[in-house]
Design a protein around this motif. Structure first.
Motif, short mmCIF file in Angstrom:
data_model
loop_
_atom_site.label_atom_id
_atom_site.label_comp_id
_atom_site.label_asym_id
_atom_site.label_seq_id
_atom_site.Cartn_x
_atom_site.Cartn_y
_atom_site.Cartn_z
N LEU A 1 -75.11 -0.92 -18.13
CA LEU A 1 -75.43 0.12 -17.16
C LEU A 1 -74.21 0.89 -16.69
CD1 LEU A 1 -78.15 -1.83 -15.20
CD2 LEU A 1 -78.49 0.31 -16.46
N GLU A 2 -73.05 0.27 -16.73
CA GLU A 2 -71.82 1.01 -16.45
C GLU A 2 -71.58 2.05 -17.54
OE1 GLU A 2 -68.70 -1.85 -16.21
OE2 GLU A 2 -69.47 -2.80 -14.38
N THR A 3 -71.98 1.71 -18.76
CA THR A 3 -71.82 2.64 -19.89
C THR A 3 -72.90 3.69 -19.90
OG1 THR A 3 -70.89 0.78 -21.16
CG2 THR A 3 -71.53 2.75 -22.39
N ASP A 4 -74.13 3.28 -19.61
CA ASP A 4 -75.27 4.20 -19.59
C ASP A 4 -76.13 3.90 -18.36
OD1 ASP A 4 -77.35 5.92 -20.06
OD2 ASP A 4 -78.20 4.78 -21.73
N PRO A 5 -75.78 4.48 -17.21
CA PRO A 5 -76.52 4.17 -15.97
C PRO A 5 -77.94 4.73 -15.94
CG PRO A 5 -74.88 5.89 -15.59
CD PRO A 5 -74.64 5.38 -16.97
N ASP A 6 -78.31 5.54 -16.91
CA ASP A 6 -79.65 6.14 -16.92
C ASP A 6 -80.65 5.37 -17.79
OD1 ASP A 6 -78.96 8.24 -15.23
OD2 ASP A 6 -78.15 9.41 -16.89
N SER A 7 -80.27 4.19 -18.25
CA SER A 7 -81.15 3.40 -19.11
C SER A 7 -82.19 2.65 -18.29
CB SER A 7 -80.34 2.42 -19.96
OG SER A 7 -81.21 1.55 -20.66
N GLY A 8 -83.41 3.14 -18.27
CA GLY A 8 -84.48 2.44 -17.56
C GLY A 8 -84.73 1.07 -18.12
N GLN A 9 -84.56 0.90 -19.45
CA GLN A 9 -84.80 -0.40 -20.07
C GLN A 9 -83.78 -1.44 -19.59
OE1 GLN A 9 -87.37 -1.01 -21.77
NE2 GLN A 9 -87.03 -2.85 -22.97
N SER A 10 -82.51 -1.05 -19.50
CA SER A 10 -81.50 -1.99 -19.03
C SER A 10 -81.72 -2.38 -17.58
CB SER A 10 -80.10 -1.39 -19.20
OG SER A 10 -79.74 -1.31 -20.57
N TRP A 11 -82.14 -1.42 -16.74
CA TRP A 11 -82.46 -1.74 -15.35
C TRP A 11 -83.64 -2.72 -15.29
CZ3 TRP A 11 -79.33 -1.24 -11.54
CH2 TRP A 11 -78.43 -0.17 -11.45
N TYR A 12 -84.62 -2.51 -16.15
CA TYR A 12 -85.78 -3.42 -16.19
C TYR A 12 -85.35 -4.83 -16.60
CZ TYR A 12 -89.86 -5.74 -18.17
OH TYR A 12 -90.82 -6.65 -18.50
N PHE A 13 -84.54 -4.93 -17.66
CA PHE A 13 -84.07 -6.24 -18.10
C PHE A 13 -83.26 -6.93 -16.99
CE2 PHE A 13 -84.04 -5.00 -22.88
CZ PHE A 13 -85.40 -5.29 -22.96
N LEU A 14 -82.43 -6.15 -16.30
CA LEU A 14 -81.63 -6.72 -15.22
C LEU A 14 -82.53 -7.24 -14.10
CD1 LEU A 14 -78.77 -7.25 -14.18
CD2 LEU A 14 -78.79 -4.95 -13.17
N GLY A 15 -83.58 -6.49 -13.80
CA GLY A 15 -84.54 -6.95 -12.80
C GLY A 15 -85.20 -8.26 -13.20
N ARG A 16 -85.54 -8.38 -14.48
CA ARG A 16 -86.14 -9.63 -14.95
C ARG A 16 -85.16 -10.80 -14.80
NH1 ARG A 16 -90.32 -9.26 -18.83
NH2 ARG A 16 -90.04 -11.53 -19.02
N CYS A 17 -83.89 -10.54 -15.10
CA CYS A 17 -82.88 -11.60 -14.95
C CYS A 17 -82.74 -12.02 -13.50
CB CYS A 17 -81.54 -11.13 -15.51
SG CYS A 17 -81.48 -10.95 -17.30
N TYR A 18 -82.63 -11.05 -12.61
CA TYR A 18 -82.50 -11.38 -11.18
C TYR A 18 -83.74 -12.13 -10.68
CZ TYR A 18 -78.31 -8.50 -10.42
OH TYR A 18 -77.03 -7.99 -10.43
N SER A 19 -84.92 -11.70 -11.12
CA SER A 19 -86.15 -12.35 -10.70
C SER A 19 -86.18 -13.82 -11.13
CB SER A 19 -87.36 -11.61 -11.27
OG SER A 19 -88.57 -12.24 -10.92
N SER A 20 -85.69 -14.09 -12.33
CA SER A 20 -85.74 -15.46 -12.87
C SER A 20 -84.84 -16.42 -12.11
CB SER A 20 -85.36 -15.46 -14.35
OG SER A 20 -83.97 -15.21 -14.52
#
Length: 459
Positions: A284-303
């Protein structure tokens, strides 16, 4: 289609193109029309100058992907459009007596302009008129590109393989290997896919993908074959590449992070999740507009129980890619875990409005209704889940549906589902507006509600 023929030398496409173009030039056209009284339409007949014909003589399908007509090739684009008008007019006036090369060139011109339906039509006319079409490498290559565009991989593979057969030194052989690698990857023929990606790598001629992108596909091949150690090494090796393109770097970090989150054999859970979050944050530092990376990060935080961080990531994902049923489904799961059933309901509804066949959202919604003692609504949700092609546990869901139906039959009507329901029925929930507090962007609401009108309910 007929079976394509045996190996011969590639046809002289440029010479054929020149002949076809000359037949549409000023001098020849004037001779053809001299014997007839010119009508107003004939006087308006578009003509190609000698200079234009000379330029067009070298134009064929091999230029596809290497001429940016929409950015810096306005002159070339204008010439191609004029040539198409000339060819179309010529065909109309020729009463069926048209040289096959005219249709071949018309296919090339339309392909270069991304007009795939007209390119396919022209190529098919050439195929039907030219008995030795299989000698023409540029035709087969252009036809393969059209089939590739339409995901007709069986025919695209056949066309591309024939190009390599009749002309092993074809100028776009690397491009063919690349696309064969991509198609065999989709077709799950991983050995052939790897072979063609490797052949593309050792070819030094220009290609529409960089070497880094090809290396990424090879690493992803290992991953989808569950060769996770090899995939991890390939991804990490790729990240060491100098001057790695930004998008390749972001996607590689995204894939590496998500793989560590989902694959047990890559280490213990704490270390895997920590590494996954680190990779996704760098992505996300490289591509902050990636909705998919934000979604994956959310899944990691949720877990790992970081609920607030998960919510923030999911909302960022919605901001970047509004129509994401996966994200809305995950938001619903998070709300359900926090014992907020109404918010969970609205998030699940948003997910299935965006993707009516989202099996996970329907199953989670059914579970939510069951937990609120509303089995009739749960049954409807489970039935919708079983109708989805992505549903992986149809047998278990079918058994659950039968169990709930039996419970309803054995009890008096209304005893299980009272008038004072905890949640609106599925029919009522479908038409409820999604509350603004579930998202940080009004556009996401509009997208979901527009999609809702297009979905047909199955209850």
């Amino acid at each position: 289609m007929k079976s394509w023929g045996v190996s011969v030398a590639s046809a002289a496409c440029t010479a054929a193109a020149a002949a076809a173009a000359r037949s549409l030039g000023d001098d020849d056209e004037e001779k053809k029309m001299a014997a007839r009284k010119p009508s107003e339409s004939e006087e308006d007949f578009p003509k190609l100058t000698a200079e234009e014909r000379e330029c067009l003589a070298g134009v064929d399908s091999s230029l596809f992907g290497f001429q940016r007509l929409h950015e810096d090739g306005a002159r070339t684009k204008a010439l191609l459009l004029k040539a198409i008008r000339c060819y179309d007019a010529y065909i109309l006036k020729s009463e069926g007596k048209v040289e096959p090369e005219v249709f071949c060139q018309l296919g090339h011109f339309n392909l270069l302009l991304d007009n795939y339906p007209k390119a396919l039509s022209a190529y098919q006319r050439y195929y039907s008129l030219q008995s030795d079409y299989w000698k023409n490498a540029a035709f087969l290559y252009g036809l393969g590109m059209v089939y590739f565009h339409y995901n007709a991989f069986q025919w695209a593979i056949k066309a591309f393989q024939e190009v390599l057969y009749i002309d092993p030194s074809f100028s776009r052989a690397k491009e063919i290997h690349l696309r064969l690698g991509l198609m065999f990857k989709v077709n799950t023929d991983y050995d052939l896919s790897l072979k063609h990606f490797q052949l593309a790598l050792i070819d030094s001629t220009p290609c529409t993908l960089s070497k880094a992108e090809i290396h990424f596909h090879i690493a992803h091949l290992y991953e989808i074959q569950k060769k996770y150690r090899a995939a991890k090494e390939a991804y990490e090796s790729l990240l060491q590449t100098e001057n790695l393109p930004v998008q390749v770097k972001a996607t590689t970090l995204q894939q590496l992070g998500w793989m560590h989150h989902t694959v047990e054999q890559l280490g213990d859970k704490a270390n895997k999740d920590s590494y996954a979050i680190q990779c996704l944050q760098k992505s996300l530092e490289t591509d902050p507009d990636s909705g998919q990376s934000w979604y994956f990060l959310g899944r990691c935080y949720s877990s790992i129980g970081k609920v607030q961080d998960a919510f923030i990531s999911y909302r960022q994902s919605i901001d970047k890619s509004e129509a994401s049923a996966d994200t809305w489904c995950s938001i619903g799961v998070l709300y359900q875990q926090q014992n907020q059933p109404m918010d969970a309901l609205q998030a699940y509804i948003c997910a299935v409005q965006l993707d009516h066949s989202h099996a996970a959202a329907w199953m989670d919604l059914g579970t939510l209704y069951e937990s609120c003692n509303q089995p009739q609504d749960a049954i409807k949700c489970y039935i919708n889940a079983t109708c989805s092609k992505s549903c992986s546990n149809v047998t278990a869901l079918t058994a659950r549906i039968k169990c709930l139906q039996a419970q309803l039959c054995n009890l008096q009507q209304g005893s299980l589902q009272s008038k004072s329901k905890m949640l609106p029925s599925i029919e009522e929930a479908w038409s409820l507006p999604i509350p603004a507090e579930l998202t940080s962007r009004q556009g996401a609401l509009n997208t979901a509600q527009q999609q809702a009108g297009k979905c047909s309910s199955a209850w």
